[in-house]
Write a protein that holds these residues in place. Sequence first.
Motif, PDB file in Angstrom:
ATOM      1  N   ARG A 196       0.836  -1.214   0.000  1.00 49.66           N
ATOM      2  CA  ARG A 196       0.000   0.000   0.000  1.00 49.66           C
ATOM      3  C   ARG A 196       0.866   1.258   0.000  1.00 49.66           C
ATOM      4  O   ARG A 196       0.559   2.255  -0.665  1.00 49.66           O
ATOM      5  CB  ARG A 196      -0.917  -0.021   1.216  1.00 49.66           C
ATOM      6  N   LEU A 200       1.117   4.149  -2.997  1.00 48.90           N
ATOM      7  CA  LEU A 200       1.025   5.610  -2.856  1.00 48.90           C
ATOM      8  C   LEU A 200       2.222   6.282  -3.531  1.00 48.90           C
ATOM      9  O   LEU A 200       2.072   7.294  -4.223  1.00 48.90           O
ATOM     10  CB  LEU A 200       0.958   6.004  -1.379  1.00 48.90           C
ATOM     11  N   LEU A 295      -1.627  11.048   1.643  1.00 47.04           N
ATOM     12  CA  LEU A 295      -0.904  10.172   2.552  1.00 47.04           C
ATOM     13  C   LEU A 295      -1.758   9.688   3.715  1.00 47.04           C
ATOM     14  O   LEU A 295      -1.354   8.781   4.432  1.00 47.04           O
ATOM     15  CB  LEU A 295       0.407  10.810   3.042  1.00 47.04           C
ATOM     16  N   VAL A 296      -2.944  10.259   3.879  1.00 46.96           N
ATOM     17  CA  VAL A 296      -3.832   9.787   4.952  1.00 46.96           C
ATOM     18  C   VAL A 296      -4.588   8.560   4.441  1.00 46.96           C
ATOM     19  O   VAL A 296      -5.479   8.670   3.602  1.00 46.96           O
ATOM     20  CB  VAL A 296      -4.812  10.886   5.402  1.00 46.96           C
ATOM     21  N   THR A 297      -4.204   7.410   4.935  1.00 46.07           N
ATOM     22  CA  THR A 297      -4.795   6.157   4.440  1.00 46.07           C
ATOM     23  C   THR A 297      -5.831   5.584   5.393  1.00 46.07           C
ATOM     24  O   THR A 297      -6.473   4.579   5.069  1.00 46.07           O
ATOM     25  CB  THR A 297      -3.707   5.104   4.201  1.00 46.07           C
ATOM     26  N   GLY A 298      -5.988   6.186   6.551  1.00 46.07           N
ATOM     27  CA  GLY A 298      -6.977   5.645   7.483  1.00 46.07           C
ATOM     28  C   GLY A 298      -7.360   6.673   8.527  1.00 46.07           C
ATOM     29  O   GLY A 298      -6.601   7.619   8.786  1.00 46.07           O
ATOM     30  N   GLU A 318      -0.101   0.813   6.434  1.00 46.25           N
ATOM     31  CA  GLU A 318      -0.738   2.124   6.325  1.00 46.25           C
ATOM     32  C   GLU A 318       0.331   3.198   6.171  1.00 46.25           C
ATOM     33  O   GLU A 318       1.496   2.982   6.515  1.00 46.25           O
ATOM     34  CB  GLU A 318      -1.554   2.424   7.580  1.00 46.25           C
TER      35      GLU A 318
END
Lengths: 325, 361
Positions: A196, A200, A295-298, A318
């Motif tokens: 992941r 990105l 970059l905010v994946t969660g 993440e």
Amino acid sequence: MKVEASLLGQDLEIEIGTRELDEPGPGEVLVRVEWAGICGSDLHVFRSGTWVEYWPATLGHEVAGVVEAVGSEVAFSPGERVVLDSRLPCLDCPECAIDPDRCSQITFLGESRPGGFAGYCVVPERSVHRVPDGLALEDAVLAEPLAVVLHALAGIDAAPDSALVIGHGPVGALVQIELRRRFEDLEVDVAEPAERRAQLARALGARTTDAAPEDRDYGLVVDAAGYEGSLKDAVAAARHGGTVLVLAIDGRPSGLSGREIVESEVTLRGSNAFVDELPRAIELLAAEAGRYRPLVTGAVSLPELPETIRGQLASPDEVKVLVRP
Amino acid sequence: MNALATAQRRTGSIRRYQPGRAADGGDAGKLSSNEHPLGPSPAAMKAICASAPEVHRYVTSEELRGAIAEQEGLDPGRVVVTNGSDELCYLTAMLTTGPGSPVILSEPCYQIDELVTRLHEAEPRYVPLKDGGHDLDAMAEASQGATLCWLPTPHNPTGRAVTAQDLESFLDRVSDGCVVVLDEAYRSFAGSDFVADTRELLDRHPNLLIQRTLSKAHGLAGLRVGYGLGPAGLIGMIDAAKPPFNVNVVALNAALASLRDPAWAEYGIDLVRKERERFEDFLTDRGIRHWPSEANFVTLTVEDTDRLQAELARDGVAVRDGDDLGLPGYLRVSIGRPPEMAVVRGAIERFQEHDNGGASQ
């Protein structure tokens, strides 16, 4: 006041409970936490307990929120939207007498006093920075890690001929984003085995490999990974006379010999946290939040934090996860 | 009959399209129009900026047409580029229907399909959805004698999709004289069971027109770029009928850059799928009924949609009211960025904690 908070015990177990928080004293601000980011160094502390000065600890040093109350002699007012400076200088050492930004005894929010993985936290006024209108707090919370990267890249004013970022966690990803913002045509390669994170990197324009290439090709190599031997890999990937920037905190011996540095004539530079880059980070986010949002994946609620941390410690796939207390 | 009377007759029965509302303040955003959560790719943005010196030129869509053809493994003569996929709806309805032409639509349908059907005074034959999905048996039956069948899959506004196997079976049964418009606006977000092989499908079904868009997975909604894939004959007629410079040069350059840099789209698609799965699990855990979605939105139902919308609005989130979509009692929630979805989940928790109005249905 009692607040809901994550609690890290000395046995390194994490749970959600309540903790007593003092009302803000003179020069202090009570902040209602809207968003807190999980940093790689938080994971290090969750894993090891390093740097913690009180137990149970409430970590979380990347914080955006709203001023809830203030102590005396404070220039902020309830309702103001703010981000927090994570650094807590002692204000007592000789360095602090000259410039608190250079404190030799510096500690960080969450490690020496309760941090942002909680409904509220109390911080010194000097830690508080206003968020301009139009910048959402979910974006503003990225200011602290962005300040770390701005500090690391200070002095890199000309485009390197090529760049390699080893490790594409939050700091590595921000390094890639910042390099591309400054030097639009710079090709940035990224070494990252987690799919992941690598995905990105590719989305942001990088070529990716699982491991650092062994060719001495890169004018700039950034070690943002910190695995055992990453520093040695970074030096090996730098071209003769190149620069190796070390951002990862890894306490293990690197296996790097002086000969490797001498013969390759690389410049080896470390960078720790930041100094005065937080206002600039806020400016950049206010101008162009969309550049940094990928970059905010969660994002999780506070009760979901313990499970999230356990998941990240087991499999760091993440990039940046935000917590909404 | 005078011109105004004709215009009035043609527009008299259409429902004006209602765009999704923007969020009003707060930290999260507009989850009402199924837009890309992160916006266009860096490559597309660069192309947009670099296009400024070209805007005095008339530019055709041939280069983009070729790129799409290559990507799909088709002859360029089987591709037409349109100003958003909505333009393809207008062109297809204009060419294949007229007053009284029977046209098949699921009910509720995608609004533009109904609008263009009525605009051309065709006769809509509505086939009610079954549990949010197309009733393909009834649609195939209704297609006898029809000229056009609109088939969005995944379907908007429910998010349900037709499996590749069921699609094949349906197309085998549709009347040869009926053009089927397979609207794949949300194809990228669907699981592999729901994605048919484009080339094989087109080769086997000469009455099939596939409709795609770069609005969703590529984040170019504001630039309006869509395309159609189909038999050379029909595509040639659409190409002849469309305005010659129907897609502007900025949009064309952005679309080319975006198609040539698929990593951004792939990242966004994965982000949406992950957040969608998480949201659906959350709804299931909370006992909130929703249709299993293969799109970049989830459509749910609670007893008091107004109150849930008000709760979401408190956090600055706008979703789409089902009343706009022919689904009263439902809300369609576009999948946003992770922080936006955390805000939505929090608002739903508050909504349920306030009373049990939406908890168990």
